[in-house]
Design an enzyme around this catalytic site. Structure first.
Site, PDB file in Angstrom:
ATOM      1  N   HIS A 205      25.162  -0.353  41.557  1.00 20.09           N
ATOM      2  CA  HIS A 205      26.327  -1.107  41.082  1.00 20.09           C
ATOM      3  C   HIS A 205      26.053  -2.583  40.825  1.00 20.09           C
ATOM      4  CE1 HIS A 205      26.455  -2.212  45.339  1.00 20.09           C
ATOM      5  NE2 HIS A 205      27.159  -3.251  44.971  1.00 20.09           N
TER       6      HIS A 205
HETATM    7  C1  UD1 Z   1      31.599  -6.305  44.407  1.00 19.66           C
HETATM    8  C2  UD1 Z   1      30.832  -7.468  45.014  1.00 19.66           C
HETATM    9  C3  UD1 Z   1      29.452  -6.993  45.449  1.00 19.66           C
HETATM   10  C4  UD1 Z   1      29.551  -5.795  46.367  1.00 19.66           C
HETATM   11  C5  UD1 Z   1      30.393  -4.715  45.715  1.00 19.66           C
HETATM   12  C6  UD1 Z   1      30.599  -3.578  46.668  1.00 19.66           C
HETATM   13  C7  UD1 Z   1      31.212  -9.744  44.136  1.00 19.66           C
HETATM   14  C8  UD1 Z   1      30.656 -10.809  43.256  1.00 19.66           C
HETATM   15  N1  UD1 Z   1      30.613  -8.539  44.035  1.00 19.66           N
HETATM   16  O1  UD1 Z   1      30.910  -5.886  43.234  1.00 19.66           O
HETATM   17  O2  UD1 Z   1      28.786  -8.035  46.133  1.00 19.66           O
HETATM   18  O3  UD1 Z   1      28.254  -5.307  46.611  1.00 19.66           O
HETATM   19  O4  UD1 Z   1      31.683  -5.252  45.350  1.00 19.66           O
HETATM   20  O5  UD1 Z   1      30.918  -2.391  46.025  1.00 19.66           O
HETATM   21  O6  UD1 Z   1      32.145  -9.972  44.858  1.00 19.66           O
HETATM   22  N2  UD1 Z   1      36.463  -1.649  39.319  1.00 19.66           N
HETATM   23  C9  UD1 Z   1      37.322  -0.569  39.239  1.00 19.66           C
HETATM   24  N3  UD1 Z   1      38.065  -0.271  40.336  1.00 19.66           N
HETATM   25  C10 UD1 Z   1      38.021  -0.971  41.485  1.00 19.66           C
HETATM   26  C11 UD1 Z   1      37.154  -2.077  41.550  1.00 19.66           C
HETATM   27  C12 UD1 Z   1      36.381  -2.395  40.469  1.00 19.66           C
HETATM   28  O7  UD1 Z   1      37.402   0.102  38.214  1.00 19.66           O
HETATM   29  O8  UD1 Z   1      38.734  -0.625  42.443  1.00 19.66           O
HETATM   30  C13 UD1 Z   1      35.623  -1.965  38.147  1.00 19.66           C
HETATM   31  C14 UD1 Z   1      36.270  -2.984  37.216  1.00 19.66           C
HETATM   32  O9  UD1 Z   1      35.910  -2.644  35.913  1.00 19.66           O
HETATM   33  C15 UD1 Z   1      35.584  -4.280  37.629  1.00 19.66           C
HETATM   34  C16 UD1 Z   1      34.187  -3.798  38.023  1.00 19.66           C
HETATM   35  O10 UD1 Z   1      34.393  -2.517  38.597  1.00 19.66           O
HETATM   36  O11 UD1 Z   1      35.550  -5.234  36.606  1.00 19.66           O
HETATM   37  C17 UD1 Z   1      33.479  -4.698  38.995  1.00 19.66           C
HETATM   38  O12 UD1 Z   1      34.274  -4.914  40.180  1.00 19.66           O
HETATM   39  P1  UD1 Z   1      34.078  -6.256  41.060  1.00 19.66           P
HETATM   40  O13 UD1 Z   1      34.927  -6.189  42.263  1.00 19.66           O
HETATM   41  O14 UD1 Z   1      34.216  -7.456  40.200  1.00 19.66           O
HETATM   42  O15 UD1 Z   1      32.544  -6.215  41.467  1.00 19.66           O
HETATM   43  P2  UD1 Z   1      31.673  -5.053  42.131  1.00 19.66           P
HETATM   44  O16 UD1 Z   1      30.636  -4.663  41.123  1.00 19.66           O
HETATM   45  O17 UD1 Z   1      32.541  -4.003  42.686  1.00 19.66           O
HETATM   46  N1  UDP Z   2      29.431   4.045  50.521  1.00 20.54           N
HETATM   47  C1  UDP Z   2      30.445   4.995  50.601  1.00 20.54           C
HETATM   48  N2  UDP Z   2      30.631   5.848  49.551  1.00 20.54           N
HETATM   49  C2  UDP Z   2      29.846   5.795  48.426  1.00 20.54           C
HETATM   50  C3  UDP Z   2      28.828   4.818  48.349  1.00 20.54           C
HETATM   51  C4  UDP Z   2      28.644   3.943  49.414  1.00 20.54           C
HETATM   52  O1  UDP Z   2      31.163   5.086  51.610  1.00 20.54           O
HETATM   53  O2  UDP Z   2      30.059   6.607  47.515  1.00 20.54           O
HETATM   54  C5  UDP Z   2      29.264   3.095  51.639  1.00 20.54           C
HETATM   55  C6  UDP Z   2      27.862   2.953  52.187  1.00 20.54           C
HETATM   56  O3  UDP Z   2      27.626   3.876  53.220  1.00 20.54           O
HETATM   57  C7  UDP Z   2      27.843   1.511  52.689  1.00 20.54           C
HETATM   58  C8  UDP Z   2      28.777   0.801  51.750  1.00 20.54           C
HETATM   59  O4  UDP Z   2      29.568   1.808  51.119  1.00 20.54           O
HETATM   60  O5  UDP Z   2      28.382   1.409  53.999  1.00 20.54           O
HETATM   61  C9  UDP Z   2      27.984   0.039  50.723  1.00 20.54           C
HETATM   62  O6  UDP Z   2      28.831  -0.425  49.723  1.00 20.54           O
HETATM   63  P1  UDP Z   2      28.276  -0.991  48.354  1.00 20.54           P
HETATM   64  O7  UDP Z   2      26.963  -0.368  48.035  1.00 20.54           O
HETATM   65  O8  UDP Z   2      29.368  -0.826  47.383  1.00 20.54           O
HETATM   66  O9  UDP Z   2      28.153  -2.546  48.633  1.00 20.54           O
HETATM   67  P2  UDP Z   2      26.996  -3.494  49.201  1.00 20.54           P
HETATM   68  O10 UDP Z   2      26.605  -3.033  50.551  1.00 20.54           O
HETATM   69  O11 UDP Z   2      25.874  -3.477  48.209  1.00 20.54           O
HETATM   70  O12 UDP Z   2      27.655  -4.830  49.208  1.00 20.54           O
END
Ligand code: UD1
Ligand code: UDP
Length: 363
Positions: A205
């Site tokens: 992601h």
């Molecule tokens: C965010 C965090 C990242 C973390 C990740 C965990 C920042 C800068 N990034 O990244 O550090 O590792 O969360 O998963 O804060 N979207 C949906 N539904 C949702 C949420 C997001 O469709 O419920 C889609 C939207 O198109 C959105 C994109 O995902 O624009 C990115 O979501 P965003 O929260 O901005 O960043 P993450 O990639 O989730």
């Molecule tokens: N995770 C989950 N379901 C999924 C993928 C990840 O519950 O389908 C959990 C995983 O075990 C970990 C956390 O989500 O605890 C990691 O989240 P993510 O990779 O989105 O964020 P990051 O750790 O990179 O910030």
């Protein structure tokens, strides 16, 4: 003590859950639990409230947007809640835009800030998370560092030693406590009709990997060439881009795509995988804790201990390296070697250490 906790994303809900469980037992703490709503899909949000028995939060529904919009909207919304509650301490966790907004909202209201997962550095300022970590650490009053490395990073940046608490890593608490429940409750292997060690688990992601068509294509190409079938619970950011770049159909029959999974099913799949391919921060550590070999599709990591111990390897998006490392790490011999690795992240007592430190602040 009045305590505000600010979260907003999937990993924050997971990692804060062991601490909230302990705080709920403390009569002397009144908790305000703020969820910015940075993540709002059922699979990234509500499912964790149910599984991890989180209390109802002030859900601020800030949603997605450009970094400035998202951080700004969260800052405005969190500030409103903080003014209403006037806490003695605000806690944030990790490195997301919600953590940054929470820390800024509190510090500007002259509320002391505690940062859980302080001191991590990937030394790659192109990552939005690296910028967030640095700012949050430097506006925080109490820094809960998960590793000795993190403590050293903070001291090198001039943060006074008396602000730093070496607590080990709270992911261990969440992972170990919930894996025990997952063993009882999860039926995901049966549901997907797969056997332990017969598949590779994939998560991706990071914006550097999935927002650029050529990079996402490199990952998809590598996955199609792996010997074992893959299980890929897809983050919405990645799904959106796979659709936009017409890459979904390229993945083929060898790859089972699922929605993002709940924590119990995900831990079960992680524990039983031959290997995990990921760009997640949390998954790199959980793989080490559950003794599953990890191949990280990044060139840097804020968890260098996993690399030193050879539980993890950084391969970027180099297709050949992804394939070679997955093959090398999927065999029985490698799995046996993983069993001997001692986790540098603690024994799952971090939430207690943080709670003790917080209660100690009042004396
Ligand atoms: C965010 C965090 C990242 C973390 C990740 C965990 C920042 C800068 N990034 O990244 O550090 O590792 O969360 O998963 O804060 N979207 C949906 N539904 C949702 C949420 C997001 O469709 O419920 C889609 C939207 O198109 C959105 C994109 O995902 O624009 C990115 O979501 P965003 O929260 O901005 O960043 P993450 O990639 O989730
Ligand atoms: N995770 C989950 N379901 C999924 C993928 C990840 O519950 O389908 C959990 C995983 O075990 C970990 C956390 O989500 O605890 C990691 O989240 P993510 O990779 O989105 O964020 P990051 O750790 O990179 O910030």
């Amino acid at each position: 003590m009045k305590l505000s906790i600010v979260v907003g994303t999937r990993p924050q809900l997971i990692k804060i859950s062991p601490l909230i469980r302990r705080i709920e037992k403390e009569r002397d703490i009144r908790l305000q639990f703020i969820d910015t709503g940075q993540h709002y899909d059922y699979e990234l949000n509500k499912t964790f409230y149910d599984e991890l028995r989180l209390p109802a939060s002030e859900f601020l529904d800030i949603g997605s947007g450009t970094p400035g919009e998202q951080t700004g909207n969260a800052l405005i919304a969190v500030e409103r809640e903080i003014i209403k509650f006037n806490p003695d301490l605000a806690l944030v966790i990790g490195d997301t835009n919600s953590a940054l907004a929470g820390a800024l909202a509190a510090v500007k209201q002259k509320i002391p800030v505690g940062h859980i997962e302080a001191g991590l550095r990937s030394f790659d300022r192109r990552m939005p998370e690296e910028i967030n970590r640095i700012i949050v650490d430097h506006v925080s009053d109490h820094l809960f560092a998960p590793t000795k490395n993190a403590v050293n990073n903070l001291m090198r940046e001039g943060i006074p030693k008396d602000k730093i608490f070496f607590t080990h890593d709270i992911t261990v608490d969440a992972c170990l406590e919930n894996y025990e429940i997952a063993k009882e409750k999860s039926k995901i292997l049966e549901k997907l009709n797969i056997n332990p060690r017969d598949y590779v688990l994939v998560t991706a992601h990071r914006q550097e990997n999935v927002d650029d068509k050529r990079n996402l294509e490199k990952l998809v190409n590598a996955l199609t060439k792996l010997e074992k079938p893959t299980i890929f619970p897809v983050h919405p950011r990645t799904l959106k881009n796979m659709k936009a770049f017409s890459l979904l159909e390229k993945l083929g029959k060898n790859c089972t795509l699922t929605k993002p999974l709940g924590y119990f099913d995900f831990l079960m799949l992680l524990k039983n995988a031959a290997c995990v391919v990921t760009d997640s921060g949390g998954v790199q550590k959980e793989a080490l804790i559950l003794k599953t070999p990890c191949v990280t599709i990044r060139t840097t990591t804020e968890w260098p201990e996993t690399i030193k111990l050879n539980a993890n390897v950084l391969v970027g998006l180099d297709g050949k390296r992804i394939i070679n490392e997955v093959n090398r790490r999927s065999n029985n011999e490698f799995h046996r070697a993983m069993e001997d690795i001692k986790s540098p992240y603690g024994e799952g007592k971090t939430s207690e250490s943080i709670l003790d430190a917080i209660l100690g602040l009042q004396q």
